[in-house]
Design a protein around this motif. Structure first.
Motif, PDB file in Angstrom:
ATOM      1  N   GLU A   1       0.835  -1.208   0.000  1.00 30.33           N
ATOM      2  CA  GLU A   1       0.000   0.000   0.000  1.00 30.33           C
ATOM      3  C   GLU A   1       0.870   1.258   0.000  1.00 30.33           C
ATOM      4  OE1 GLU A   1      -2.315   3.325   1.354  1.00 30.33           O
ATOM      5  OE2 GLU A   1      -0.720   2.363   2.518  1.00 30.33           O
ATOM      6  N   ALA A   2       2.009   1.203   0.711  1.00 30.37           N
ATOM      7  CA  ALA A   2       2.911   2.348   0.741  1.00 30.37           C
ATOM      8  C   ALA A   2       3.534   2.610  -0.617  1.00 30.37           C
ATOM      9  CB  ALA A   2       4.008   2.122   1.780  1.00 30.37           C
ATOM     10  N   LEU A   3       3.681   1.569  -1.416  1.00 33.17           N
ATOM     11  CA  LEU A   3       4.221   1.733  -2.774  1.00 33.17           C
ATOM     12  C   LEU A   3       3.140   2.091  -3.782  1.00 33.17           C
ATOM     13  CD1 LEU A   3       6.740  -1.258  -3.003  1.00 33.17           C
ATOM     14  CD2 LEU A   3       7.302   1.171  -2.876  1.00 33.17           C
ATOM     15  N   ALA A   4       1.911   2.261  -3.289  1.00 33.21           N
ATOM     16  CA  ALA A   4       0.773   2.618  -4.148  1.00 33.21           C
ATOM     17  C   ALA A   4       0.475   1.535  -5.159  1.00 33.21           C
ATOM     18  CB  ALA A   4       1.027   3.961  -4.847  1.00 33.21           C
ATOM     19  N   CYS A   5       0.512   0.281  -4.694  1.00 33.94           N
ATOM     20  CA  CYS A   5       0.165  -0.835  -5.580  1.00 33.94           C
ATOM     21  C   CYS A   5      -1.327  -0.758  -5.898  1.00 33.94           C
ATOM     22  CB  CYS A   5       0.501  -2.154  -4.907  1.00 33.94           C
ATOM     23  SG  CYS A   5      -0.010  -3.605  -5.851  1.00 33.94           S
ATOM     24  N   PRO A   6      -1.700  -0.651  -7.160  1.00 34.30           N
ATOM     25  CA  PRO A   6      -3.123  -0.496  -7.488  1.00 34.30           C
ATOM     26  C   PRO A   6      -3.963  -1.709  -7.112  1.00 34.30           C
ATOM     27  CG  PRO A   6      -1.823  -0.841  -9.475  1.00 34.30           C
ATOM     28  CD  PRO A   6      -0.847  -0.646  -8.364  1.00 34.30           C
ATOM     29  N   ALA A   7      -3.363  -2.885  -7.000  1.00 32.29           N
ATOM     30  CA  ALA A   7      -4.132  -4.088  -6.686  1.00 32.29           C
ATOM     31  C   ALA A   7      -4.625  -4.117  -5.242  1.00 32.29           C
ATOM     32  CB  ALA A   7      -3.299  -5.330  -6.964  1.00 32.29           C
ATOM     33  N   VAL A   8      -4.038  -3.300  -4.358  1.00 36.38           N
ATOM     34  CA  VAL A   8      -4.446  -3.300  -2.945  1.00 36.38           C
ATOM     35  C   VAL A   8      -4.895  -1.920  -2.489  1.00 36.38           C
ATOM     36  CG1 VAL A   8      -2.895  -5.232  -2.425  1.00 36.38           C
ATOM     37  CG2 VAL A   8      -2.084  -2.891  -2.151  1.00 36.38           C
ATOM     38  N   ALA A   9      -5.056  -1.009  -3.408  1.00 38.59           N
ATOM     39  CA  ALA A   9      -5.351   0.373  -3.033  1.00 38.59           C
ATOM     40  C   ALA A   9      -6.639   0.493  -2.225  1.00 38.59           C
ATOM     41  CB  ALA A   9      -5.423   1.249  -4.281  1.00 38.59           C
ATOM     42  N   LEU A  10      -7.634  -0.288  -2.525  1.00 35.08           N
ATOM     43  CA  LEU A  10      -8.939  -0.177  -1.857  1.00 35.08           C
ATOM     44  C   LEU A  10      -9.136  -1.259  -0.809  1.00 35.08           C
ATOM     45  CD1 LEU A  10     -11.121   0.583  -5.020  1.00 35.08           C
ATOM     46  CD2 LEU A  10     -10.068   2.209  -3.426  1.00 35.08           C
ATOM     47  N   LEU A  11      -8.098  -2.022  -0.487  1.00 36.04           N
ATOM     48  CA  LEU A  11      -8.246  -3.142   0.442  1.00 36.04           C
ATOM     49  C   LEU A  11      -7.671  -2.861   1.821  1.00 36.04           C
ATOM     50  CD1 LEU A  11      -7.384  -6.126  -1.915  1.00 36.04           C
ATOM     51  CD2 LEU A  11      -9.639  -5.264  -1.305  1.00 36.04           C
ATOM     52  N   VAL A  12      -6.711  -1.995   1.894  1.00 35.48           N
ATOM     53  CA  VAL A  12      -6.043  -1.725   3.170  1.00 35.48           C
ATOM     54  C   VAL A  12      -6.883  -0.715   3.954  1.00 35.48           C
ATOM     55  CG1 VAL A  12      -3.905  -0.892   4.221  1.00 35.48           C
ATOM     56  CG2 VAL A  12      -3.830  -2.213   2.092  1.00 35.48           C
TER      57      VAL A  12
ATOM     58  N   LEU B   1      -2.216 -12.435  -8.448  1.00 32.98           N
ATOM     59  CA  LEU B   1      -1.374 -12.426  -9.636  1.00 32.98           C
ATOM     60  C   LEU B   1      -1.147 -11.005 -10.122  1.00 32.98           C
ATOM     61  CD1 LEU B   1       0.136 -13.927 -11.861  1.00 32.98           C
ATOM     62  CD2 LEU B   1      -2.023 -14.193 -13.090  1.00 32.98           C
ATOM     63  N   ALA B   2      -2.156 -10.157 -10.035  1.00 32.80           N
ATOM     64  CA  ALA B   2      -2.017  -8.775 -10.482  1.00 32.80           C
ATOM     65  C   ALA B   2      -1.010  -8.008  -9.624  1.00 32.80           C
ATOM     66  CB  ALA B   2      -3.378  -8.082 -10.462  1.00 32.80           C
ATOM     67  N   LEU B   3      -1.084  -8.179  -8.309  1.00 30.41           N
ATOM     68  CA  LEU B   3      -0.134  -7.443  -7.458  1.00 30.41           C
ATOM     69  C   LEU B   3       1.280  -7.972  -7.638  1.00 30.41           C
ATOM     70  CD1 LEU B   3       0.851  -8.978  -4.568  1.00 30.41           C
ATOM     71  CD2 LEU B   3      -1.576  -8.788  -4.111  1.00 30.41           C
ATOM     72  N   LEU B   4       1.405  -9.304  -7.872  1.00 31.29           N
ATOM     73  CA  LEU B   4       2.741  -9.862  -8.087  1.00 31.29           C
ATOM     74  C   LEU B   4       3.327  -9.367  -9.404  1.00 31.29           C
ATOM     75  CD1 LEU B   4       4.488 -11.741  -6.413  1.00 31.29           C
ATOM     76  CD2 LEU B   4       3.688 -13.652  -7.785  1.00 31.29           C
ATOM     77  N   GLU B   5       2.508  -9.292 -10.437  1.00 28.91           N
ATOM     78  CA  GLU B   5       2.984  -8.749 -11.713  1.00 28.91           C
ATOM     79  C   GLU B   5       3.388  -7.289 -11.570  1.00 28.91           C
ATOM     80  OE1 GLU B   5      -0.181  -9.442 -14.444  1.00 28.91           O
ATOM     81  OE2 GLU B   5       0.434 -11.491 -14.902  1.00 28.91           O
TER      82      GLU B   5
ATOM     83  N   ASP C   1      11.077 -10.214  -0.500  1.00 29.08           N
ATOM     84  CA  ASP C   1      12.336 -10.037  -1.237  1.00 29.08           C
ATOM     85  C   ASP C   1      12.113  -9.207  -2.504  1.00 29.08           C
ATOM     86  OD1 ASP C   1      13.734 -11.463   0.640  1.00 29.08           O
ATOM     87  OD2 ASP C   1      13.657 -13.356  -0.457  1.00 29.08           O
ATOM     88  N   LEU C   2      11.001  -9.422  -3.172  1.00 27.60           N
ATOM     89  CA  LEU C   2      10.688  -8.604  -4.340  1.00 27.60           C
ATOM     90  C   LEU C   2      10.495  -7.143  -3.952  1.00 27.60           C
ATOM     91  CD1 LEU C   2       8.218 -10.893  -6.339  1.00 27.60           C
ATOM     92  CD2 LEU C   2      10.521 -10.218  -7.021  1.00 27.60           C
ATOM     93  N   LEU C   3       9.822  -6.907  -2.826  1.00 28.13           N
ATOM     94  CA  LEU C   3       9.620  -5.529  -2.364  1.00 28.13           C
ATOM     95  C   LEU C   3      10.948  -4.883  -1.985  1.00 28.13           C
ATOM     96  CD1 LEU C   3       6.376  -5.971  -0.225  1.00 28.13           C
ATOM     97  CD2 LEU C   3       6.593  -4.809  -2.426  1.00 28.13           C
ATOM     98  N   ASP C   4      11.876  -5.671  -1.444  1.00 26.70           N
ATOM     99  CA  ASP C   4      13.198  -5.120  -1.121  1.00 26.70           C
ATOM    100  C   ASP C   4      13.950  -4.704  -2.379  1.00 26.70           C
ATOM    101  OD1 ASP C   4      12.789  -5.493   1.569  1.00 26.70           O
ATOM    102  OD2 ASP C   4      13.808  -7.440   1.636  1.00 26.70           O
ATOM    103  N   ALA C   5      13.741  -5.460  -3.459  1.00 26.86           N
ATOM    104  CA  ALA C   5      14.431  -5.136  -4.715  1.00 26.86           C
ATOM    105  C   ALA C   5      13.757  -4.010  -5.475  1.00 26.86           C
ATOM    106  CB  ALA C   5      14.496  -6.378  -5.605  1.00 26.86           C
ATOM    107  N   ALA C   6      12.488  -3.753  -5.185  1.00 26.61           N
ATOM    108  CA  ALA C   6      11.767  -2.696  -5.904  1.00 26.61           C
ATOM    109  C   ALA C   6      12.189  -1.325  -5.389  1.00 26.61           C
ATOM    110  CB  ALA C   6      10.265  -2.881  -5.731  1.00 26.61           C
ATOM    111  N   PRO C   7      12.381  -0.356  -6.277  1.00 22.48           N
ATOM    112  CA  PRO C   7      12.742   0.989  -5.831  1.00 22.48           C
ATOM    113  C   PRO C   7      11.549   1.672  -5.174  1.00 22.48           C
ATOM    114  CG  PRO C   7      12.408   0.979  -8.186  1.00 22.48           C
ATOM    115  CD  PRO C   7      12.313  -0.455  -7.747  1.00 22.48           C
TER     116      PRO C   7
END
Length: 251
Positions: free
Chosen positions: A16-27, A46-50, A112-118
């Motif tokens: 949610e802090a990264l503004a992932c659109p797949a969880v924007a309305l869920l948190v 699958l959408a949030l992982l992509e 781990d993916l979130l750690d690698a994401a800027p």
């Protein structure tokens, strides 16, 4: 399971802090619901992982878009391939990407993916923190690989085949024997004959030179030509045994 649910809730907050659109309305979600969302196969998961994988490696977004109307397995393989390139999983670990692996493994993979994401605003190269985190994960992965016999065998080059015995190459060529006995005597005799021939040719040349000098001295005369005859006589004595040609000129 409570620990996994709490970890899932914390992971969902990072998305949610990264503004992932797949969880924007869920948190916010309850920990159990967060665990169900992140660790159960679904279109939203699958959408949030992509989205996270495309943030880590932006060129992946175009490939996933091209596969949007294709089979889901093709997209899962693309995500697993990226995970393998980041040393987070194996290239064939589709269960981890699909959401059927154990929850702890899935949550670790997503973290781990979130750690690698800027972070937001640094999509071009990633923050120093994310790069350090990726380096740490890579080091940890290598340590884990080197602790297993299979990993050591995979990273070790195969042993070279044993060299064949010397006899397989055949015996070395025999050395050429030195001449001895009759063969040596024949070689020495041929050498002496060659030297005698060369000496005879030299003496003949000196003899011809002496005769020519005597003839010149007889015809021309003078002290200058006597000196020439003396020089020729010296050469004749040096080669030995050549009789003098001619005599001193008669006044």
């Amino acid at each position: 399971m409570a620990a996994a649910a709490a970890a899932a809730a914390a992971t969902l907050e990072r998305l949610e802090a990264l503004a992932c659109p797949a969880v924007a309305l869920l948190v916010p979600l309850e920990p159990a619901e967060a665990l169900r969302l992140l660790c159960t196969p679904s279109a939203r998961r699958l959408a949030l992982l992509e989205w996270v994988c495309s943030r880590v490696h932006p060129p992946l977004a175009a490939r996933l878009e091209a596969l949007q109307d294709g089979p889901k397995d093709a997209r899962l393989r693309e995500l697993a391939k990226l995970g393998a390139e980041l040393m987070l999983c194996r290239a064939d670990d589709v269960a981890l990407v699909e959401g059927t692996a154990p929850p702890e493994q899935q949550l670790e993979f997503i973290r781990d993916l979130l750690d690698a994401a800027p972070p937001p605003g640094e999509e071009d190269g990633g923050s120093p923190k994310s790069r350090r985190s990726a380096l740490h994960r890579t080091t940890r992965f290598l340590h884990e690989v080197l602790e297993t016999p299979e990993g050591v065998a995979a990273l070790s080059p195969p042993s070279p085949p044993p060299l064949p015995a010397f006899d397989d190459y055949g015996s070395p060529p025999p050395r050429r024997p030195r001449p001895s006995g009759p063969e040596l005597e024949a070689a020495l005799g041929a050498t002496r004959q060659r030297l005698e021939l060369l000496e005879a040719q030299s003496l003949e040349a000196v003899d011809q030179l002496g005769g020519t000098a005597a003839e010149v001295t007889r015809l021309v005369g003078g002290a200058r030509h006597r000196a020439m005859e003396t020089r020729v006589a010296t050469l004749q004595q040096r080669f030995g045994g050549v009789p003098e040609a001619g005599g001193p000129p008669q006044d």
